[in-house]
Scaffold this motif. Structure first.
Motif, PDB file in Angstrom:
ATOM      1  N   THR A   1       0.827  -1.196   0.000  1.00 44.23           N
ATOM      2  CA  THR A   1       0.000   0.000   0.000  1.00 44.23           C
ATOM      3  C   THR A   1       0.866   1.253   0.000  1.00 44.23           C
ATOM      4  OG1 THR A   1      -1.655  -1.190   1.311  1.00 44.23           O
ATOM      5  CG2 THR A   1      -1.821   1.197   1.276  1.00 44.23           C
ATOM      6  N   ASP A   2       0.492   2.242  -0.796  1.00 44.10           N
ATOM      7  CA  ASP A   2       1.176   3.528  -0.782  1.00 44.10           C
ATOM      8  C   ASP A   2       0.563   4.402   0.307  1.00 44.10           C
ATOM      9  OD1 ASP A   2       2.625   2.805  -3.093  1.00 44.10           O
ATOM     10  OD2 ASP A   2       0.983   3.485  -4.382  1.00 44.10           O
ATOM     11  N   LEU A   3       1.419   5.100   1.052  1.00 49.67           N
ATOM     12  CA  LEU A   3       0.936   6.019   2.083  1.00 49.67           C
ATOM     13  C   LEU A   3       1.416   7.427   1.786  1.00 49.67           C
ATOM     14  CD1 LEU A   3       1.618   4.009   5.383  1.00 49.67           C
ATOM     15  CD2 LEU A   3      -0.516   4.199   4.107  1.00 49.67           C
ATOM     16  N   VAL A   4       0.572   8.393   2.133  1.00 52.02           N
ATOM     17  CA  VAL A   4       0.917   9.807   2.006  1.00 52.02           C
ATOM     18  C   VAL A   4       0.540  10.506   3.299  1.00 52.02           C
ATOM     19  CG1 VAL A   4       0.501  11.960   0.759  1.00 52.02           C
ATOM     20  CG2 VAL A   4       0.530   9.795  -0.489  1.00 52.02           C
ATOM     21  N   LEU A   5       1.477  11.259   3.872  1.00 46.86           N
ATOM     22  CA  LEU A   5       1.223  12.062   5.068  1.00 46.86           C
ATOM     23  C   LEU A   5       1.366  13.531   4.676  1.00 46.86           C
ATOM     24  CD1 LEU A   5       2.191   9.219   6.126  1.00 46.86           C
ATOM     25  CD2 LEU A   5       3.067  10.411   8.127  1.00 46.86           C
ATOM     26  N   VAL A   6       0.373  14.331   5.035  1.00 43.49           N
ATOM     27  CA  VAL A   6       0.401  15.754   4.709  1.00 43.49           C
ATOM     28  C   VAL A   6       0.415  16.558   6.005  1.00 43.49           C
ATOM     29  CG1 VAL A   6      -0.757  17.637   3.505  1.00 43.49           C
ATOM     30  CG2 VAL A   6      -0.927  15.301   2.607  1.00 43.49           C
ATOM     31  N   ALA A   7       1.493  17.291   6.241  1.00 43.45           N
ATOM     32  CA  ALA A   7       1.541  18.201   7.386  1.00 43.45           C
ATOM     33  C   ALA A   7       0.822  19.482   6.966  1.00 43.45           C
ATOM     34  CB  ALA A   7       2.985  18.510   7.763  1.00 43.45           C
ATOM     35  N   VAL A   8      -0.101  19.954   7.807  1.00 39.00           N
ATOM     36  CA  VAL A   8      -0.947  21.079   7.395  1.00 39.00           C
ATOM     37  C   VAL A   8      -0.719  22.344   8.216  1.00 39.00           C
ATOM     38  CG1 VAL A   8      -2.754  19.697   6.341  1.00 39.00           C
ATOM     39  CG2 VAL A   8      -2.814  20.101   8.809  1.00 39.00           C
ATOM     40  N   ASN A   9       0.274  22.329   9.084  1.00 40.72           N
ATOM     41  CA  ASN A   9       0.591  23.537   9.851  1.00 40.72           C
ATOM     42  C   ASN A   9       2.042  23.454  10.314  1.00 40.72           C
ATOM     43  OD1 ASN A   9       0.511  21.770  12.158  1.00 40.72           O
ATOM     44  ND2 ASN A   9      -1.697  22.125  12.314  1.00 40.72           N
ATOM     45  N   ASP A  10       2.500  24.477  11.001  1.00 43.79           N
ATOM     46  CA  ASP A  10       3.905  24.517  11.407  1.00 43.79           C
ATOM     47  C   ASP A  10       4.242  23.427  12.416  1.00 43.79           C
ATOM     48  OD1 ASP A  10       6.508  25.956  11.266  1.00 43.79           O
ATOM     49  OD2 ASP A  10       6.155  26.184  13.427  1.00 43.79           O
ATOM     50  N   LYS A  11       3.271  23.059  13.268  1.00 44.57           N
ATOM     51  CA  LYS A  11       3.521  21.989  14.237  1.00 44.57           C
ATOM     52  C   LYS A  11       3.790  20.669  13.506  1.00 44.57           C
ATOM     53  CE  LYS A  11       3.707  19.993  18.331  1.00 44.57           C
ATOM     54  NZ  LYS A  11       3.801  18.575  17.933  1.00 44.57           N
ATOM     55  N   GLY A  12       3.029  20.414  12.452  1.00 41.65           N
ATOM     56  CA  GLY A  12       3.269  19.217  11.660  1.00 41.65           C
ATOM     57  C   GLY A  12       4.645  19.239  11.023  1.00 41.65           C
ATOM     58  N   PHE A  13       5.067  20.413  10.579  1.00 36.69           N
ATOM     59  CA  PHE A  13       6.412  20.584  10.023  1.00 36.69           C
ATOM     60  C   PHE A  13       7.460  20.259  11.073  1.00 36.69           C
ATOM     61  CE2 PHE A  13      10.216  23.092   9.420  1.00 36.69           C
ATOM     62  CZ  PHE A  13      10.490  23.002   8.067  1.00 36.69           C
ATOM     63  N   GLN A  14       7.281  20.790  12.279  1.00 36.07           N
ATOM     64  CA  GLN A  14       8.243  20.561  13.356  1.00 36.07           C
ATOM     65  C   GLN A  14       8.313  19.087  13.750  1.00 36.07           C
ATOM     66  OE1 GLN A  14      10.373  22.813  14.465  1.00 36.07           O
ATOM     67  NE2 GLN A  14       9.479  24.335  13.089  1.00 36.07           N
ATOM     68  N   ASP A  15       7.185  18.389  13.695  1.00 34.80           N
ATOM     69  CA  ASP A  15       7.185  16.956  14.013  1.00 34.80           C
ATOM     70  C   ASP A  15       8.153  16.206  13.110  1.00 34.80           C
ATOM     71  OD1 ASP A  15       5.264  17.148  16.031  1.00 34.80           O
ATOM     72  OD2 ASP A  15       3.605  16.913  14.624  1.00 34.80           O
ATOM     73  N   LEU A  16       8.197  16.584  11.837  1.00 40.61           N
ATOM     74  CA  LEU A  16       9.033  15.884  10.877  1.00 40.61           C
ATOM     75  C   LEU A  16      10.515  16.201  11.044  1.00 40.61           C
ATOM     76  CD1 LEU A  16       6.676  16.225   7.802  1.00 40.61           C
ATOM     77  CD2 LEU A  16       7.282  14.106   8.985  1.00 40.61           C
ATOM     78  N   LEU A  17      10.839  17.183  11.871  1.00 38.81           N
ATOM     79  CA  LEU A  17      12.235  17.485  12.163  1.00 38.81           C
ATOM     80  C   LEU A  17      12.766  16.620  13.299  1.00 38.81           C
ATOM     81  CD1 LEU A  17      12.294  21.393  11.956  1.00 38.81           C
ATOM     82  CD2 LEU A  17      12.836  19.744  10.169  1.00 38.81           C
ATOM     83  N   HIS A  18      11.865  15.955  14.021  1.00 32.93           N
ATOM     84  CA  HIS A  18      12.274  15.096  15.124  1.00 32.93           C
ATOM     85  C   HIS A  18      12.883  13.808  14.587  1.00 32.93           C
ATOM     86  CE1 HIS A  18       9.039  17.142  17.865  1.00 32.93           C
ATOM     87  NE2 HIS A  18      10.087  17.905  17.627  1.00 32.93           N
ATOM     88  N   SER A  19      13.801  13.244  15.344  1.00 30.67           N
ATOM     89  CA  SER A  19      14.443  12.010  14.900  1.00 30.67           C
ATOM     90  C   SER A  19      13.451  10.842  14.885  1.00 30.67           C
ATOM     91  CB  SER A  19      15.633  11.664  15.797  1.00 30.67           C
ATOM     92  OG  SER A  19      15.207  11.482  17.137  1.00 30.67           O
ATOM     93  N   LYS A  20      12.413  10.937  15.745  1.00 31.00           N
ATOM     94  CA  LYS A  20      11.421   9.868  15.815  1.00 31.00           C
ATOM     95  C   LYS A  20      10.172  10.390  16.510  1.00 31.00           C
ATOM     96  CE  LYS A  20      11.085   5.019  17.355  1.00 31.00           C
ATOM     97  NZ  LYS A  20      11.834   3.915  18.021  1.00 31.00           N
ATOM     98  N   PHE A  21       8.999  10.024  16.000  1.00 29.36           N
ATOM     99  CA  PHE A  21       7.764  10.400  16.694  1.00 29.36           C
ATOM    100  C   PHE A  21       6.676   9.380  16.378  1.00 29.36           C
ATOM    101  CE2 PHE A  21       7.381  12.495  12.578  1.00 29.36           C
ATOM    102  CZ  PHE A  21       6.051  12.306  12.221  1.00 29.36           C
ATOM    103  N   LYS A  22       5.703   9.299  17.289  1.00 27.25           N
ATOM    104  CA  LYS A  22       4.605   8.359  17.114  1.00 27.25           C
ATOM    105  C   LYS A  22       3.351   9.124  16.707  1.00 27.25           C
ATOM    106  CE  LYS A  22       4.139   4.640  19.589  1.00 27.25           C
ATOM    107  NZ  LYS A  22       3.888   3.659  20.670  1.00 27.25           N
ATOM    108  N   ILE A  23       2.733   8.682  15.628  1.00 25.44           N
ATOM    109  CA  ILE A  23       1.509   9.316  15.145  1.00 25.44           C
ATOM    110  C   ILE A  23       0.375   9.045  16.129  1.00 25.44           C
ATOM    111  CG2 ILE A  23      -0.205   9.344  13.291  1.00 25.44           C
ATOM    112  CD1 ILE A  23       2.019   8.566  11.359  1.00 25.44           C
ATOM    113  N   GLY A  24      -0.308  10.101  16.524  1.00 26.32           N
ATOM    114  CA  GLY A  24      -1.416   9.978  17.460  1.00 26.32           C
ATOM    115  C   GLY A  24      -1.018  10.236  18.892  1.00 26.32           C
ATOM    116  N   ALA A  25       0.286  10.124  19.194  1.00 28.54           N
ATOM    117  CA  ALA A  25       0.781  10.382  20.545  1.00 28.54           C
ATOM    118  C   ALA A  25       1.624  11.649  20.544  1.00 28.54           C
ATOM    119  CB  ALA A  25       1.588   9.195  21.055  1.00 28.54           C
ATOM    120  N   ASP A  26       2.705  11.637  19.775  1.00 23.78           N
ATOM    121  CA  ASP A  26       3.570  12.819  19.686  1.00 23.78           C
ATOM    122  C   ASP A  26       3.069  13.815  18.644  1.00 23.78           C
ATOM    123  OD1 ASP A  26       5.393  11.593  21.511  1.00 23.78           O
ATOM    124  OD2 ASP A  26       6.146  10.379  19.854  1.00 23.78           O
TER     125      ASP A  26
END
Length: 228
Positions: free
Chosen positions: A112-137
């Motif tokens: 399956t192909d997956l696509v994640l779209v960050a829609v604000n600056d917080k989403g952008f910052q999440d992707l700068l982290h070395s690791k994060f859990k979707i739904g928790a972090d």
């Protein structure tokens, strides 16, 4: 017992994938696959990512062909790329991994192909982290589908990431809560010629986009134009 089996499968699946040495050619192929995914989902008639989300997207993560292993409990693993919007266009890509229990998005075990779209600056910052859990972090929601989806604005106000899947030609929002996204620094370093480049530097647009990624970046830029 289920948790133990899921963890065991995830570790085994990750380990088996990690045994395959990556080469510049295999990374270029991953970039090409991500380009194809973006191009194809944005051509879904009246069923792609809504325009209101396209225009405000801060980052796009594409994970082609997520693989599934299953034995009573499922586990999934995929590798992909991320690019982010900057003041002068979209950034060069960085490489990421996604791992977790089966999320219910697979159809008959097909990749399956997956696509994640960050829609604000917080989403952008999440992707700068070395690791994060979707739904928790990082708060996430299954993304709305349809060029003019009325729910798009309300959903994007409540989430940092909108998540989608595509299998057997069907493109839809998907619940990825519990999945873990981590940086793939080895692949990123290899792709950028072995230099000591950081994710923030690349995703803020401070590193020149390698020639092998220009088509991917230009494809994202063509479809994800800002109206602001």
């Amino acid at each position: 017992m289920k948790k133990l089996m899921t963890a065991t499968l995830a570790v085994a699946f990750t380990a088996s994938t990690g045994l395959i040495a990556q080469t510049p050619s295999s990374l270029n192929e991953r970039i090409s696959s991500a380009t194809r995914v973006v191009d194809e989902i944005m051509h879904v008639p009246d069923g792609g990512i809504p325009d209101s989300i396209v225009s405000k997207a801060t980052c796009i993560a594409v994970i082609p062909s997520v693989k599934k292993a299953a034995f009573v409990v499922g586990a999934s693993y995929g590798q992909g790329v991320v690019t982010c919007r900057t003041g002068h266009g979209w950034s060069g890509p960085v490489f990421i991994r996604l791992a977790g229990a089966s999320f219910g998005f697979q159809i008959g075990g097909q990749a399956t192909d997956l696509v994640l779209v960050a829609v604000n600056d917080k989403g952008f910052q999440d992707l700068l982290h070395s690791k994060f859990k979707i739904g928790a972090d990082a708060s996430a929601a299954a993304g709305p589908v349809g060029r003019n989806a009325a729910a798009a604005t309300d959903i994007s106000l409540k989430a940092e990431l909108l998540t989608y899947s595509r299998a057997r030609g069907i493109f839809a929002g998907v619940d990825l809560n519990g999945a873990t996204v981590s940086q793939n620094t080895d692949d990123t370093r290899l792709f950028y010629g072995g230099g000591d480049v950081s994710y923030p530097e690349i995703l803020h647009g401070n590193v020149r986009t390698p020639s092998a990624a220009r088509r991917f970046v230009s494809t994202v830029a063509r479809y994800f134009r800002s109206t602001r």
